[in-house]
Scaffold this motif. Structure first.
Motif, short mmCIF file in Angstrom:
data_model
loop_
_atom_site.label_atom_id
_atom_site.label_comp_id
_atom_site.label_asym_id
_atom_site.label_seq_id
_atom_site.Cartn_x
_atom_site.Cartn_y
_atom_site.Cartn_z
N CYS A 176 0.85 -1.19 0.00
CA CYS A 176 0.00 0.00 0.00
C CYS A 176 0.88 1.24 0.00
N LEU A 177 0.78 2.02 -1.07
CA LEU A 177 1.64 3.20 -1.22
C LEU A 177 0.84 4.48 -1.12
N ARG A 185 6.15 9.44 2.45
CA ARG A 185 6.52 8.45 3.47
C ARG A 185 5.47 7.35 3.54
N SER A 186 5.90 6.11 3.43
CA SER A 186 4.95 4.99 3.47
C SER A 186 5.36 4.03 4.58
N PRO A 187 4.48 3.08 4.91
CA PRO A 187 4.90 2.03 5.85
C PRO A 187 6.14 1.29 5.35
N ASN A 188 6.22 1.02 4.07
CA ASN A 188 7.36 0.27 3.55
C ASN A 188 8.67 1.01 3.71
N THR A 189 8.68 2.29 3.34
CA THR A 189 9.96 3.00 3.30
C THR A 189 10.29 3.67 4.63
N TYR A 190 9.28 4.09 5.36
CA TYR A 190 9.52 4.96 6.51
C TYR A 190 8.96 4.38 7.80
N GLY A 191 8.08 3.40 7.68
CA GLY A 191 7.49 2.80 8.88
C GLY A 191 6.32 3.59 9.43
N ALA A 192 5.69 4.42 8.60
CA ALA A 192 4.52 5.15 9.10
C ALA A 192 3.54 5.40 7.96
N CYS A 193 2.26 5.32 8.30
CA CYS A 193 1.20 5.63 7.34
C CYS A 193 0.56 6.95 7.74
N SER A 194 0.30 7.81 6.78
CA SER A 194 -0.31 9.11 7.06
C SER A 194 0.40 9.80 8.25
N PHE B 112 12.15 -15.81 -14.67
CA PHE B 112 10.93 -15.00 -14.54
C PHE B 112 11.25 -13.53 -14.37
N VAL B 113 10.18 -12.73 -14.47
CA VAL B 113 10.25 -11.28 -14.26
C VAL B 113 9.45 -11.01 -12.98
N THR B 114 9.85 -10.03 -12.16
CA THR B 114 8.94 -9.59 -11.10
C THR B 114 8.38 -8.23 -11.46
N GLY B 115 7.07 -8.08 -11.25
CA GLY B 115 6.39 -6.82 -11.53
C GLY B 115 6.44 -5.89 -10.33
N PRO B 116 5.74 -4.76 -10.43
CA PRO B 116 5.78 -3.77 -9.35
C PRO B 116 5.15 -4.27 -8.05
N GLY B 117 4.42 -5.38 -8.11
CA GLY B 117 3.79 -5.91 -6.89
C GLY B 117 4.72 -6.76 -6.03
N VAL B 118 5.93 -7.01 -6.48
CA VAL B 118 6.90 -7.76 -5.66
C VAL B 118 7.94 -6.78 -5.14
N ASN B 119 8.11 -6.77 -3.82
CA ASN B 119 8.96 -5.76 -3.19
C ASN B 119 10.44 -6.11 -3.25
N ILE B 120 11.17 -5.38 -4.09
CA ILE B 120 12.63 -5.50 -4.12
C ILE B 120 13.18 -4.10 -3.85
N TYR B 121 13.54 -3.86 -2.60
CA TYR B 121 13.96 -2.51 -2.19
C TYR B 121 15.47 -2.40 -2.00
N ALA B 165 7.43 3.85 -16.25
CA ALA B 165 7.80 5.14 -16.82
C ALA B 165 6.61 6.03 -17.15
N LEU B 166 5.48 5.43 -17.37
CA LEU B 166 4.31 6.21 -17.76
C LEU B 166 3.04 5.47 -17.37
N GLY B 167 2.21 6.12 -16.57
CA GLY B 167 0.92 5.50 -16.26
C GLY B 167 0.41 5.95 -14.91
N ARG B 168 -0.86 5.67 -14.69
CA ARG B 168 -1.41 5.89 -13.35
C ARG B 168 -0.76 4.88 -12.41
N LEU B 169 -0.30 5.37 -11.26
CA LEU B 169 0.48 4.52 -10.36
C LEU B 169 -0.38 3.46 -9.68
N PRO B 170 0.07 2.22 -9.70
CA PRO B 170 -0.61 1.20 -8.89
C PRO B 170 -0.25 1.43 -7.43
N LEU B 171 -1.22 1.91 -6.62
CA LEU B 171 -0.88 2.32 -5.25
C LEU B 171 -1.30 1.31 -4.19
#
Lengths: 331, 307
Positions: A176-177, A185-194, B112-121, B165-171
């Motif tokens: 959830c971003l 700041r998100s829970p993932n990156t910062y550890g806080a929501c809103s 395989f490919v991972t999409g934006p739904g898999v967290n690689i930070y 690069a272009l699109g409404r962000l999947p949030l």
């Protein structure tokens, strides 16, 4: 069924343990955990005291290190893992693949739980973390119905923990971003929501506006009680209507389905709320302890009591509770 | 190496004819890679798996690399059944949008490919997944240029990096269907309302500000994230692929604009043209390490470190 309760500080930890928590979960005072709020969490000194208090009473300590480090900060997450391990805590609650890999290689004996932030909703997903990092428990996101939880629990290679009470994330956790879209700041990156740093309360001629980084989350008329502007719990316009488009300000409450959760083999019930007061922790822990004990003693005749429900409603968002996604019609 | 262009999976529920028409046109566009499949809701069945495979074969004949994308949020056992089938296909590579797909593909020994739904930070996560067969990954949309730079510096040999690069962000994704909710319908009786919103349903604040878009169980940004003005920087960082996420209108025109950009056509007029095609305006805050909804040209100095 183990009762797992939140502790944002030492008084809350004591409140949880004194009121019957089997385990308490906590975090360090930085962005390595998903409740990174000012004035919350544990320093070296308070952490040591907390561990000692729990050990003296024969209860467990779990440490949440459940945010997603970026390359520049990875060492901070390693240090958190090491610190918790060196204090002999009972388990770490982790989400990030890299942090899991570090923890299982550096501390092979240490028990690892998969955080809700890892966003795993299927037995296949659980197997990934079990086979690669040896996780011994998984916390499921608040997006599954009871039947789906039953299915996952049956197929899972490790025991399952679910949320039993507290603030309700309506989006699958860890993916959830919304908060970083509005604030950076998100829970993932910062550890806080809103995050509170971006909240503004604004008196207007006819009531109160609540804003998050300038975005109007809600407007309350005179006499209407204004709530904290958690992004997903504001009122917005869709088409012709203005309403709680995502979710009402309400808390999750599973008292009415405890026998079902027991029957399908759920191993632990988690209470949300490390950011809440010691009084909240005491109240919720006491009610959940009594309810779980009664449910285990006589599941057939178990009924949630009116006074328990009232006590939980008193500490809930908007004074109301829901079964959330557990109950199909909510979806 | 010239940067490649991809067309991401269609996020919305479109009429079957429209889907076929879109990919017929896409067959001749300058995109190098096309991602196909339903990534949001398993109830959207106007285009079936066999149809996606047939579309994929056509595109492949036209020289496109084709990847089949998996569902992002898995809940029902039946969804897992479909995922297994998808992962068993031997014709096309699969984009895993959930870790369960990663598990199925890696245990089958497939790349395989991972999409934006898999967290690689971070680099360690990337390395673990490369050891499991990861061939290409999409940077999480909330990460900006600095983490991208660090990840590129430490990335294992051979793995390709793709940027949304272009699109409404999947949030966000939920158990709840917000489009159905906005019609006061339960999810189990949604009446397939999504079909009425081929670009999602707009959610505004009470001040009439365009804020989010409801797309079934998914929530998107109302603004369109775009990185075209940062193309030189992305090329410097050796990003391999730029992803263009389809909207109902102008998608292939957008592909042409990015194609012109990668061929060295002056960016300022291209950006101006691009902005004129976006439904409700642009944002690029994530790439610049700001709030995602912001739109600017300077990298932020708010590095989001611990307080």
């Amino acid at each position: 069924m183990e009762l797992v309760c939140p502790a944002g500080n030492l008084p809350s930890l004591k409140a949880a343990i004194d009121n019957g928590a089997d385990a308490v979960y906590m975090g360090f005072k930085d962005d390595t955990n998903a409740r990174h709020f000012a004035g919350l969490n544990f320093t070296d000194r308070t952490f040591e005291k907390a561990v000692r208090y729990a050990q003296d009473k024969g209860r467990k300590i779990f440490v949440a290190i459940n945010t997603f480090p970026q390359p520049g900060g990875f060492d901070r997450w390693k240090a958190a893992v090491d610190q918790a391990a060196e204090h002999g805590v009972d388990a770490l609650i982790l989400a990030d693949i890299g942090v899991l890999d570090y923890a299982c290689n550096t501390w092979p004996e240490l028990r690892l739980h998969l955080s809700v932030q890892a966003s795993v909703t299927s037995a296949e997903g659980i197997r990934f973390y079990h086979e690669n990092f040896g996780i011994r428990r998984v916390v499921l996101p608040r997006v599954l119905s009871v039947n789906q939880v039953a299915h996952v629990t049956r197929e899972s290679p490790v025991p399952v923990e679910v949320f039993g009470f507290g603030s309700l994330c309506v989006m699958v956790e860890g993916r959830c971003l919304l908060s970083s879209y509005a604030t950076g700041r998100s829970p993932n990156t910062y550890g806080a929501c809103s995050p509170a740093s971006h909240v503004r309360w604004e008196e207007t001629g006819d009531g109160t506006n609540t804003r998050l980084n300038g975005v109007l989350i809600d407007h309350y008329g005179e006499g209407e009680k204004a709530g904290y502007p958690t992004l997903c719990k504001g009122r917005f316009q869709v088409g012709e209507h203005t309403f709680y488009a995502l979710e009402e300000p309400t808390s999750l409450n599973t008292l009415s389905i405890l026998p079902e959760l027991r029957k399908i083999g759920v191993s632990a019930i988690k209470v949300e709320g490390r950011q809440r007061s010691p009084a909240y922790v005491a109240q919720v822990t006491a009610v959940m302890r009594t309810a779980i004990d009664e449910c285990l003693r006589d599941p057939e005749n178990y009924q949630p009591r009116g006074k328990w429900m009232q006590k939980l409603a008193d500490v809930s968002e908007g004074s109301q509770t829901t079964l959330g996604a557990y109950h199909r019609p909510w979806q | 190496m010239t940067i490649k262009l991809s067309i991401g999976p269609i996020q919305y529920f479109w009429e079957r004819e429209r889907v076929f028409e879109f990919y017929q046109q896409a067959a001749d566009c300058p995109a190098d890679i096309v991602y196909l499949g339903e990534v949001i809701c398993s109830k959207r069945r106007l285009v079936k798996v066999e149809d996606w495979v047939a579309i994929g074969r056509e595109l492949k004949q036209n020289g496109k690399e084709v990847v089949l994308s998996s569902l992002t949020l898995l809940e029902a056992a039946s969804e897992m059944g479909s995922l297994r089938k998808l992962c068993q296909n031997d014709e096309f590579m699969v984009e895993a949008n959930d870790i369960s797909a990663v598990q199925l593909l890696s245990t089958a020994g497939k790349r395989f490919v991972t999409g934006p739904g898999v967290n690689i930070y971070n680099t360690r996560s990337l390395q673990v997944l490369v050891n499991k067969g990861l061939k290409r990954w999409v940077l999480p949309v909330e990460l900006g240029l600095q983490p991208l730079k660090d990840l590129q510096a430490g990335r294992p040999a051979g793995v390709e990096t793709e940027v949304f690069a272009l699109g409404r962000l999947p949030l966000a994704y939920s158990a709840r269907c917000y489009t159905a909710r906005s019609h006061n319908l339960p999810k189990d009786d949604c009446q397939f309302k999504c079909i009425e919103y081929p670009d999602g349903r707009l959610l505004k604040t009470r001040e009439d500000e365009d804020f989010l878009v409801l797309n079934g169980i998914q929530t998107q940004s109302a603004l369109t994230h775009q990185v075209l003005d940062q193309l030189p920087e992305l090329e410097n960082l050796a990003v391999d692929i730029l992803r263009i996420s389809p909207q109902h209108e102008h998608t292939l025109e957008v592909v042409d604009i990015f194609d012109a950009g990668r061929k060295g056509v002056e960016l300022a007029p291209l950006c101006e043209h691009l902005l004129s095609l976006l439904p409700l305006g642009a944002c690029n805050g994530y790439l610049l390490e700001q709030a995602g909804m912001q739109f600017g040209s300077e990298v932020s100095h708010d590095t989001q470190q611990a307080v």
